[in-house]
Every structure is written in structure tokens, then in C-alpha cells.
Scaffold this active site. Sequence first.
Site, PDB file in Angstrom:
ATOM      1  N   GLU A  89       0.877  -1.237  -0.211  1.00  0.00           N
ATOM      2  CA  GLU A  89      -0.133  -0.215  -0.054  1.00  0.00           C
ATOM      3  C   GLU A  89       0.983   1.193  -0.129  1.00  0.00           C
ATOM      4  O   GLU A  89       0.249   2.047  -0.495  1.00  0.00           O
ATOM      5  CB  GLU A  89      -1.199   0.117   1.136  1.00  0.00           C
ATOM      6  CG  GLU A  89      -2.179  -0.883   1.074  1.00  0.00           C
ATOM      7  CD  GLU A  89      -1.870  -2.248   1.503  1.00  0.00           C
ATOM      8  OE1 GLU A  89      -0.644  -2.754   1.762  1.00  0.00           O
ATOM      9  OE2 GLU A  89      -2.503  -3.121   1.293  1.00  0.00           O
ATOM     10  N   HIS A 105     -11.398  -5.172   8.069  1.00  0.00           N
ATOM     11  CA  HIS A 105     -11.545  -5.003   6.544  1.00  0.00           C
ATOM     12  C   HIS A 105     -12.774  -3.641   6.688  1.00  0.00           C
ATOM     13  O   HIS A 105     -13.206  -3.150   5.368  1.00  0.00           O
ATOM     14  CB  HIS A 105     -12.345  -6.245   5.848  1.00  0.00           C
ATOM     15  CG  HIS A 105     -11.240  -6.935   5.431  1.00  0.00           C
ATOM     16  ND1 HIS A 105     -10.620  -7.821   6.399  1.00  0.00           N
ATOM     17  CD2 HIS A 105     -10.725  -7.347   4.259  1.00  0.00           C
ATOM     18  CE1 HIS A 105      -9.572  -8.193   5.794  1.00  0.00           C
ATOM     19  NE2 HIS A 105      -9.836  -8.345   4.473  1.00  0.00           N
TER      20      HIS A 105
END
Lengths: 326, 317
Positions: free
Chosen positions: A62, A131
Amino acid sequence: MQQITMGQAIQQALAEEMRRDENVFLAGEGIGVGIHESPVMPTYGLLQEFGPARVKDTPVSEAAIAGLAVGASVMGLRPVVEVMFNPFFTLASDQIVNHAAKLRYLSGGKSSFPLVVRIKTGAGGGAGCQHAHNLEAWVAHCPGLKVVMPGTAADAKGLLKSAIRDDNPVIFFEDMGLFFFPSPVPEGDYTIPIGVADIKKPGRDVTVVTWSKMLGVAFKAAAALGQEGIDVEILDLRTLLPLDKEAVIKSVQKTGRLVILHEATRTGGYGGEIAALAAEEAFSYLKAPIKRVTAPDIPVPSSPPLERFYIPNENQLIEAVKSIVI
Amino acid sequence: MEQKKLMLYQNMLFIRRFEEKITELCKIEGKLPGMLILCTGQEAVAAGVCGALEKDDVIISNHRSHGHLLAKGADPNALMAEIFGKVTGCNKGKSGTLHIAVPEVNALCTTTVVGGGIPIAVGTAFAQQYKKSEAVTVCFFGDGSADEGSFHESLNMAALWDLPVIFVCENNVYSGAQRMEEHTKVKDIALRAQGYGMPGVIVDGNDAEAVLKVTAEARQRCLAGEGPTLIECKTYRWRGHGELDQQVYQPKDEIAMWMERCPIKKIENELLAEGVISREDVTALEDSIAIFVEDAVRFAEESPLPAPEEALEDVYV
């Protein structure tokens, strides 16, 4: 008008912008060939049309994905990168918070960073708190960024096009709960300006300020309250930063009552900012205390009854509205 | 080649004298704002690397940036003015000494977040590849940055995509107050290159010509589509991390030993021995650099400070 889901509307916006401007490219984890293949996913089919040079499947990295966007944008490209789920934003956050948001300022206005970070978000899938975690208030606290969080498929398409054409870094939150339900979306090219809120339903008695998936909850509550003679105005912020202050103030001046509804947790949530704005700029118009309907201050739980408990619902909104509309 | 070597010498000497002036000025209360971080002793890396680059090549720098920026061709007046916090500075005083960007010479980003520039270099190199331009990116960072996760993610991605980027690790022995052996198990950062599938090169970071040579080779590999290189320049930080650092952790004899290996003295002695320059040339060069540095200081001192409300500008396009 075509009936498509928000996922498909985003897909159309991406494809149309990539056809229009060859400087637009996509990068992210599984955006070409993914583990969540479905025609309603936002990047479905784009690899086939645009090829691997413009649709870059990345390693699970990321920080590098976000840095890729920062570096490519200062060179004149228009990257649209994806953070698969909002909690993973933390791994990309140095590049977004310390670099995308600040490098233009640090350059004294010489450089610009026209990038978009798409972040999939929202509770409801049972995937749990690593999540699902709506962090829009975090990024809205970073001057230099723009923060967009659409609640309808039509808005998503027009706002994403504006985001891609914007010369500033834009963080674009997509609630996955909206990916699957068709709604009317105009065909072809159109844009919706960033920084402009939208009255989704005019009303007389109370203003409900909301955004993203909670728009649906607001509509359900407004329908039920309408049956009881309470006329709710629904103001969809659509953009959190820059905030359309005037739209909020005007609506509160009209109705005299304000309830803020968001899925994110309460303390430090963006609802506090809206409440402060109303208190500072429209206090004398308020006929009742400002109310917030939000998730409780807990991580998103996984088990269905726990997760349902977490996500704000229309009953809570109805109760909040009734508590201030006598 | 002689001309190139002479240029390296001139650039290094300029960086040294420029930063010595900053050292002098920062002792005067209220003269220079902020935290001053200097590259004294590491000039051969800046000059050697940038000596191998063309104008279109991009550099991404870090907190120890003055040498990189000057070597890439930044205007010393604007640089000094930025260090003074003046409106005529490279970045209108928004950056100060630490994060100076000079887009005019493709010094596109200077970041003080340790390891923060490495992912950005992946992005600028990606753009160079995407646009098929005949240019490369150089990313400067220290040995401490090689401990960051961003280093790992970026080198992996750059190698995977054969991006035209040269990762230049200036190993100056210290990461903050930690010696190399206190912050990493390996003796050479360049060893890590193998783990990403790219060449790792170790070079004497006090030998500007050697640095230039390995950079030029890495640049050729980039342009041939062969992807990135990690270059580790072994050098030493004469001064503290910043000018407030008391250097309690740096042994005096170690500093003295490295000062004996001064990169500027080395190249100067070689040029003298090779007869390329004379003692008189050295004096003349010193005199001319002194004038340039004084001019930069005068420019900075005579420049206005920014108006307070200018703080509100340049956040958005």
C-alpha cells in the site's frame, strides 16, 4: 436512463476518463485480475480494454501504491489508485497524509499532484473491523486533500470524473454496500462538482445531514416520518472536504433543526464538524439541540447481529428526529 | 574527463562553502529558522551522482538535501533565501531548509519522512517509463531509510516493473544516534538488492569520480530497460544529525579519521598532482565561490519575509 450499480457507474467513469485522457492510469491490488471478480466491481473489464500498461496490478504494497500515485502525478500523469479496504489506508497513509497532501504546499505552489485514491469502505459484509472502518474524518483532517464520499451511483460517476480531472489529490470513498443495487445513472459524459452538497429531498421540519450509504437510511426514516406529518430535508454532503458550509447553514436556517447521520463511529466523527458549523453559524436559527446518529464507539464486529447493532438504522434516526420535533 | 573531474571538484567545494556559511549563520540567534541538517563530508555523493545525470533526470531527496539540490543545479540564491525563510526562496518560505523542492531542475520532492521519498521515486520512474522518456529518477536516502517498510515495498515494485530508477543509499554510518551495527544486522545495505532482483553496487562515497562512474552505469541500465540499481555509497557524516546534535555518540578519533579522508581534499590533491589545476587556481576558485556564497546570503538577507497571511496560499491548485 440506464439502471446500473455504483460499482458499474465507477467502472464507466474510469473507462470514459481513460479513453478521454491517456495520462489516466489505474493501479492497485487485484484491479486487473482480482480475487473478487464480478461485473459489478469497479475495475471489472478495464484490463481487457486498456491493457496491462494502464491497468497495473500491483504487489500487496500500500505504501508503494500510494507513493506511485504521488510520484506519477507530479510528472503530469493522472493516477487513480485503489486501496482495497479502508483499514489498509493506514499502510498507505504516510504517502497520502505527509506527501500527497503537503508536497504542493511545501513546493510553494510550484508542483501539483493530480491523483485519486479510491478507497472501498463500509460495514455490512461481515468481514470485521480490519476490513471495515470508515476513516473519512481522518483524511478530512488533512488540508491539501479533497475528500469525496458519494451516496448514489449517479453521483459517484460524476464526482469520480471531477476527481480525476481535479489538479489536487482526491480521496474517493466507495461504500461497497452500494456496489450491488441498480439505480438510474445518466449515460455518457457528465461531471458533478466537488465541494457541492445536494438536497436529495427537500423538507420543512428538520435537516438530516448525511453521506454515502447512510443516504438510504435517511430516505427510509424520512418516508416513515412523512407518514406522521414530519417533513424531513435530506442534505447529502457528497464532499466532506472542502465542506459545502453554505448548504448546511442554509438548510438549518430553513428547518431550525439538525440531525447528523453517519456510519462512522461517534467520537471524533465528521458529524462533530457539522454540529460545530451549525452552532457557530446558525445558532440563532436552532429550535432544538443538534443530534447525531452514528455507530457506537466500537470496532466493527463480525457476527450478523453484532454488525447490525453497529450500523446506524432508520429507527435510530426516527427516534432522534422525534426527540427534537415536538 | 578532466573537465568532468574539475566540475566535480568545483561543485563539491561550492556545497562545502555554502553549508559552512549556514553553520556560521545559524550560530547567530534568530538568523535562520528551523532545524539545520547538513551534508558536510558527503559532498562526493551529491556531486558524483548528479554529475552523471541530465537535466530531465529527476531527483528525490531527503532531509540532508542541500548538496543534492546544488549539484542538480538549483539556484543558490533561492536556496539560501528559502533557508532564511524568505518569500524569494525556492518555495516561498513554505518549506524552509528541510523540504526544498526545485522543479526547475527536476528536484521534484524533498521529504523529511525517513524513507518517504522512496515510493515517490517509484512513481516518477513509472511516469518516465509510461511516457517512454529518455530520463531516469535518482532517489537519495540514508542507511536508516533502508530499515523502513517503504524501502522494501518500493525496491520490490521497481524491480518487478523494470523501472528506470537508481536508489542511492548514502551510508554515512549513523541513523540518528545509532551506528550501523546498532540498527541493522548486515554490514552492507547493498546486499539487500539481491533480495529484490536488482544489482547492488558498493562504492567509496568519498570518491566523486567513482560515484559518478557507477551512477552512469546504472543510468545506462535504466535507459536500456534493465531496471533499477541500488548503489550504496560508503561515506561519513562529519557533523551531527542536525546542528543541535552534540554528537556524544560519535568518537572524536573516528570523526578525525574521516576528516583525513575528506572527499574534497582527495579530488583537489589529485587534480593538483595531475597538473590539471595549480595552487593559484584553487585560490581563485575559493575566491569566486566565496563571492557567490556572499551574494546568496546578501540576496537572502535583503529579501522580504512572507506576509503572514501568505500562509493560507498554495494549499490547493
